[in-house]
Design an enzyme around this catalytic site. Sequence first.
Site, short mmCIF file in Angstrom:
data_model
loop_
_atom_site.label_atom_id
_atom_site.label_comp_id
_atom_site.label_asym_id
_atom_site.label_seq_id
_atom_site.Cartn_x
_atom_site.Cartn_y
_atom_site.Cartn_z
N LYS A 138 0.97 -1.24 -0.11
CA LYS A 138 0.03 -0.07 -0.15
C LYS A 138 0.85 1.30 -0.07
CE LYS A 138 -1.84 1.98 3.82
NZ LYS A 138 -1.04 2.80 4.82
N ASP A 150 -2.31 -6.05 2.43
CA ASP A 150 -2.56 -5.12 3.71
C ASP A 150 -2.31 -5.71 4.81
OD1 ASP A 150 -3.97 -3.69 5.63
OD2 ASP A 150 -5.49 -2.98 4.23
N HIS A 151 -1.35 -4.92 5.60
CA HIS A 151 -0.75 -5.77 6.72
C HIS A 151 -1.65 -6.14 7.91
CE1 HIS A 151 -0.03 -1.88 8.59
NE2 HIS A 151 -0.03 -2.55 9.80
N LYS A 164 -2.75 -9.96 10.70
CA LYS A 164 -3.02 -9.73 12.14
C LYS A 164 -3.96 -11.12 12.60
CE LYS A 164 -2.49 -4.85 12.50
NZ LYS A 164 -1.41 -4.62 13.23
N GLU A 217 -3.60 5.73 17.54
CA GLU A 217 -2.28 5.80 17.76
C GLU A 217 -1.96 6.83 18.44
OE1 GLU A 217 0.06 4.10 13.88
OE2 GLU A 217 -1.73 5.57 13.18
N ASP A 255 -4.52 7.44 4.42
CA ASP A 255 -3.57 6.45 4.95
C ASP A 255 -4.08 5.08 5.63
OD1 ASP A 255 -0.95 5.62 5.70
OD2 ASP A 255 -1.16 6.62 7.67
N HIS A 257 -7.04 -0.30 6.00
CA HIS A 257 -6.97 -1.02 7.05
C HIS A 257 -8.38 -0.96 7.79
CE1 HIS A 257 -2.92 -0.94 6.50
NE2 HIS A 257 -2.66 0.24 7.10
N LYS A 277 -3.79 9.94 14.78
CA LYS A 277 -2.37 10.06 15.34
C LYS A 277 -2.36 10.71 16.55
CE LYS A 277 0.17 8.28 11.48
NZ LYS A 277 0.26 7.04 11.94
C1 BG6 Z 1 0.25 1.82 8.00
C2 BG6 Z 1 0.14 3.56 8.13
O1 BG6 Z 1 -0.29 1.56 6.83
O2 BG6 Z 1 -0.26 1.53 9.18
C3 BG6 Z 1 0.77 4.28 9.16
O3 BG6 Z 1 0.78 3.92 6.93
C4 BG6 Z 1 0.32 3.34 10.60
O4 BG6 Z 1 0.30 5.35 9.09
C5 BG6 Z 1 0.30 1.89 10.44
O5 BG6 Z 1 0.74 3.99 11.76
C6 BG6 Z 1 -0.49 1.59 11.60
O6 BG6 Z 1 -0.30 0.02 11.46
P1 BG6 Z 1 -0.27 -0.92 12.99
O7 BG6 Z 1 -0.01 -2.21 12.52
O8 BG6 Z 1 0.67 -0.32 13.76
O9 BG6 Z 1 -1.81 -0.51 13.26
#
Ligand code: BG6
Length: 525
Positions: free
Chosen positions: A162, A191-192, A196, A230, A249, A254, A354
């Site tokens: 992404k 998409d990471h 999870k 976050e 973002d 996500h 954030k």
């Molecule tokens: C990323 C965003 O894809 O995901 C970041 O670009 C964000 O801005 C992050 O901090 C959040 O990932 P996680 O796994 O820490 O929730």
Amino acid sequence: MNQNHPDTNSSAAPCVMTIFGATGDLTKRKLIPALCNLAQENLLSTQFAIVGFAANDFDTESFRKSLAENIPKFAALPIDPKLLDWMIQRTYYVKGDFLDSEAYKRLEQQIAEADKKHNTLGNRLFYLAVAPRFFSSIVKMLGQCCLSKEEENRWSRVIVEKPFGHDLASAKQLNQELKQVLTEKQIYRIDHYLGKETVQNVMVFRFSNNIIEPLWNRNYVDHVQITAAETVGVEHRGGFYETAGALRDMVPNHLFQLFTMTAMEPPISFDADEVRNKQAEVLHAIQPLDPEDVLTNTVRGQYGSGTIDGQRVIGYRGEPDVAPDSNTETFVALKLLIDNWRWAGVPFYLRTGKRLARRVTEIVIQFRRTPFVLFRNTTVRNLETNRLVIHIQPEEGISLSFGAKVPGSVMKLGLVNMDFDYCTYFGTEHSTGYERLLRDCMAGDATLFQRADMVEAGWSVIQPILDLWHALPPRGFPNYAAGSWGPVEAEELLEKDGRSWHRYGEDELDKRAHIASPEKTRMAG
Ligand code: BG6
């Protein structure tokens, strides 16, 4: 192995994995540690090799040396030296510019050599861990030198990181450009969040428990909240973030993963396309936002200076590579409605930001009240409603809150929690979150990857917001202090519907207080 139904317990298919951007952060922090974890668990084929490709001045020997230093640094657990050596001995490096056709000739040659030496059966996996502006050009180059070509029994797959596009038009264009070279089945949009465990568990929780699914609809659910908060600021990514903002973002990717897993209809199987069809359907069913809806149902914010965990932190406009008068949003809250039989009239509130008060990602299912208050001749007037919270991170688990009688001769009700904690139950997992995704790709299972139509459907939902926000720049940024829960308008978004955001911290205190002394249970009376 059937491509659509990979055996999720077997090791991945043999392949040479080429990492574009091999000298970057993602490679050393996530990808290589994830591959080591897979190897440690015997989930990686022994017929495997890595080719790193980047413009930096390395050769195979120096790249191996840097890996030998970095792997132990970024691995969550001590690495077996034999495994480390095994991994390093099958890693190669090609130096080259992503746009230089000569470099691709060297790459092709290196892949062929690694294929022969490690018997990878001609299978190729390309991971684009690079800036998005290179996605199309790299794929075009792969097409020109035939590395993307699949033949019988030899696959070639490309994982694309992404952000996938910047808006609807650019996402469509990128899809088109990739498809000039690759088929949809060869493209794995990663998409990471889908790596999870807790996110994957949403589907399992819903569709493997007969007591849950019957309640999962407008008859029982009052509303749903999805939060990804976050405490970090933009860190060293000010330059990127200035062009993105919180909406781009986090939301179409996500947050929409969490949203679709929560709202989708049951698929008829866990086959990749069955699951993704259902996710896409939900995105298509989101009520389109007209400009008036954008004004009333969305909130944007930007953090000013404040205090987080007792530390003073600067505001967004003072961060490196951020304009001193920047209007980029670092917070967004939305109210979405789904026009379908299951969810009509049930609002889904989404928020992310954030520098918020606490790091927490969770899905809250707030159930409706009981039809009437049974305890007429008692002091009980209002009953708290049942709430199911799926904790995605940092806590991982599920809690269900329900009313219980507080011990004593007077009728008092309290809200108590039934908790499932992943870590207590299953022990701690030391994974990067990329293991499952990499292995699925090597096994040809695209269930946890985004299909072109899903990406476009996600952007279609937020395009009207991008348009209106662009036309009406925000006034009054920064509008929330670092360490708070975001702008006051985000509270008002729910208050005007007679609701409020779930306060994770407060409920936890309630719970602990209750364990210590039942008297302190939240009272309804
Ligand atoms: C990323 C965003 O894809 O995901 C970041 O670009 C964000 O801005 C992050 O901090 C959040 O990932 P996680 O796994 O820490 O929730």
